[in-house]
Write a protein that holds these residues in place. Structure first.
Motif, short mmCIF file in Angstrom:
data_model
loop_
_atom_site.label_atom_id
_atom_site.label_comp_id
_atom_site.label_asym_id
_atom_site.label_seq_id
_atom_site.Cartn_x
_atom_site.Cartn_y
_atom_site.Cartn_z
N SER A 74 0.84 -1.20 0.00
CA SER A 74 0.00 0.00 0.00
C SER A 74 0.87 1.25 0.00
CB SER A 74 -0.89 0.02 1.24
OG SER A 74 -1.79 -1.05 1.24
N VAL A 75 0.24 2.39 -0.29
CA VAL A 75 0.94 3.67 -0.22
C VAL A 75 1.47 3.84 1.20
CG1 VAL A 75 0.63 6.17 -0.32
CG2 VAL A 75 -0.40 4.71 -2.07
N GLY A 76 2.74 4.22 1.29
CA GLY A 76 3.39 4.39 2.57
C GLY A 76 4.25 3.20 2.99
N ASP A 77 3.98 2.04 2.40
CA ASP A 77 4.80 0.86 2.73
C ASP A 77 6.23 1.06 2.24
OD1 ASP A 77 2.71 -0.48 3.91
OD2 ASP A 77 2.37 -1.85 2.23
N ILE A 78 7.17 0.46 2.94
CA ILE A 78 8.57 0.48 2.54
C ILE A 78 8.96 -0.95 2.18
CG2 ILE A 78 10.94 0.92 3.26
CD1 ILE A 78 9.79 3.00 5.22
N ILE A 79 9.42 -1.12 0.95
CA ILE A 79 9.82 -2.43 0.44
C ILE A 79 11.34 -2.46 0.39
CG2 ILE A 79 9.73 -4.00 -1.53
CD1 ILE A 79 7.07 -2.49 -2.30
N VAL A 80 11.93 -3.48 0.99
CA VAL A 80 13.38 -3.65 0.97
C VAL A 80 13.74 -4.50 -0.25
CG1 VAL A 80 15.40 -4.48 2.22
CG2 VAL A 80 13.44 -3.56 3.50
N SER A 81 14.53 -3.95 -1.13
CA SER A 81 14.97 -4.71 -2.29
C SER A 81 15.76 -5.92 -1.81
CB SER A 81 15.84 -3.86 -3.21
OG SER A 81 16.33 -4.62 -4.29
N PRO A 82 15.50 -7.10 -2.36
CA PRO A 82 16.19 -8.31 -1.89
C PRO A 82 17.66 -8.37 -2.26
CG PRO A 82 14.74 -8.85 -3.71
CD PRO A 82 14.50 -7.40 -3.38
N GLY A 83 18.09 -7.59 -3.23
CA GLY A 83 19.47 -7.70 -3.69
C GLY A 83 20.42 -6.67 -3.10
N VAL A 84 21.69 -6.99 -3.12
CA VAL A 84 22.77 -6.05 -2.80
C VAL A 84 23.87 -6.26 -3.83
CG1 VAL A 84 22.31 -5.94 -0.32
CG2 VAL A 84 23.94 -7.60 -1.18
N THR A 85 24.76 -5.30 -3.94
CA THR A 85 25.89 -5.43 -4.84
C THR A 85 26.75 -6.61 -4.41
OG1 THR A 85 25.87 -3.05 -5.18
CG2 THR A 85 27.88 -4.21 -5.81
N ARG A 86 27.22 -7.37 -5.38
CA ARG A 86 28.04 -8.55 -5.09
C ARG A 86 29.20 -8.16 -4.18
NH1 ARG A 86 29.40 -13.22 -9.12
NH2 ARG A 86 27.25 -12.70 -9.47
N GLY A 87 29.37 -8.91 -3.11
CA GLY A 87 30.45 -8.68 -2.17
C GLY A 87 30.14 -7.66 -1.09
N ALA A 88 28.99 -6.99 -1.20
CA ALA A 88 28.62 -5.98 -0.21
C ALA A 88 28.02 -6.64 1.03
CB ALA A 88 27.63 -4.99 -0.81
N ASP A 89 28.16 -6.00 2.16
CA ASP A 89 27.63 -6.49 3.42
C ASP A 89 26.13 -6.21 3.47
OD1 ASP A 89 26.96 -7.11 6.04
OD2 ASP A 89 28.34 -5.67 6.94
N ARG A 90 25.31 -7.27 3.47
CA ARG A 90 23.85 -7.14 3.50
C ARG A 90 23.36 -6.46 4.78
NH1 ARG A 90 21.08 -9.84 -0.14
NH2 ARG A 90 19.21 -10.02 1.13
N ASN A 91 24.17 -6.51 5.84
CA ASN A 91 23.75 -5.94 7.11
C ASN A 91 24.11 -4.47 7.26
OD1 ASN A 91 22.59 -8.36 8.18
ND2 ASN A 91 24.67 -9.13 8.38
N ASP A 92 24.80 -3.90 6.28
CA ASP A 92 25.13 -2.48 6.29
C ASP A 92 23.99 -1.73 5.58
OD1 ASP A 92 26.08 0.11 5.88
OD2 ASP A 92 28.07 -0.55 5.23
N PRO A 93 23.27 -0.87 6.30
CA PRO A 93 22.13 -0.17 5.70
C PRO A 93 22.49 0.63 4.44
CG PRO A 93 22.18 0.21 8.06
CD PRO A 93 23.45 -0.50 7.70
N ASP A 94 23.73 1.11 4.34
CA ASP A 94 24.14 1.86 3.15
C ASP A 94 24.12 1.01 1.89
OD1 ASP A 94 24.56 4.28 4.47
OD2 ASP A 94 26.65 3.80 4.94
N ASN A 95 24.15 -0.30 2.04
CA ASN A 95 24.16 -1.21 0.89
C ASN A 95 22.76 -1.69 0.51
OD1 ASN A 95 26.95 -1.07 0.82
ND2 ASN A 95 27.18 -2.79 2.22
#
Length: 93
Positions: A30-51
């Motif tokens: 719905s409008v207002g929801d925040i969707i987290v993209s499932p992917g990150v750049t190869r080799g990037a730390d998935r737990n770092d919010p900047d990634n």
């Protein structure tokens, strides 16, 4: 149902990603929801919010089915942003 995410709220850019409703646990965003993209750049730390890329749903467009071979489509127009440090526990695996 095809859920199509359009990645730029300002320009309605034609670059998009397609998902099925099953990718959202059977719930339509719905409008207002925040969707987290499932992917990150190869080799990037998935737990770092900047990634992490987040999509904030701004508008929804329903395109009804016109027949058996034409599924219902939902266009989500989103604002794209990166994660923030305060979201680290939400974004981590």
């Amino acid at each position: 149902m095809i859920i199509r995410i359009f990645g730029d709220y300002e320009t309605y850019e034609t670059k998009y990603e397609d998902y099925g409703i099953e990718n959202f646990g059977g719930v339509v965003p719905s409008v207002g929801d925040i969707i987290v993209s499932p992917g990150v750049t190869r080799g990037a730390d998935r737990n770092d919010p900047d990634n992490r890329t987040l999509y904030v749903v701004k508008e929804r467009y329903w395109l009804p089915s016109t027949g058996e071979k034409d599924p219902v489509r939902l266009g989500l127009v989103v604002a794209t942003r990166t994660g923030m440090m305060k979201e680290v526990n939400v974004l981590g695996d």
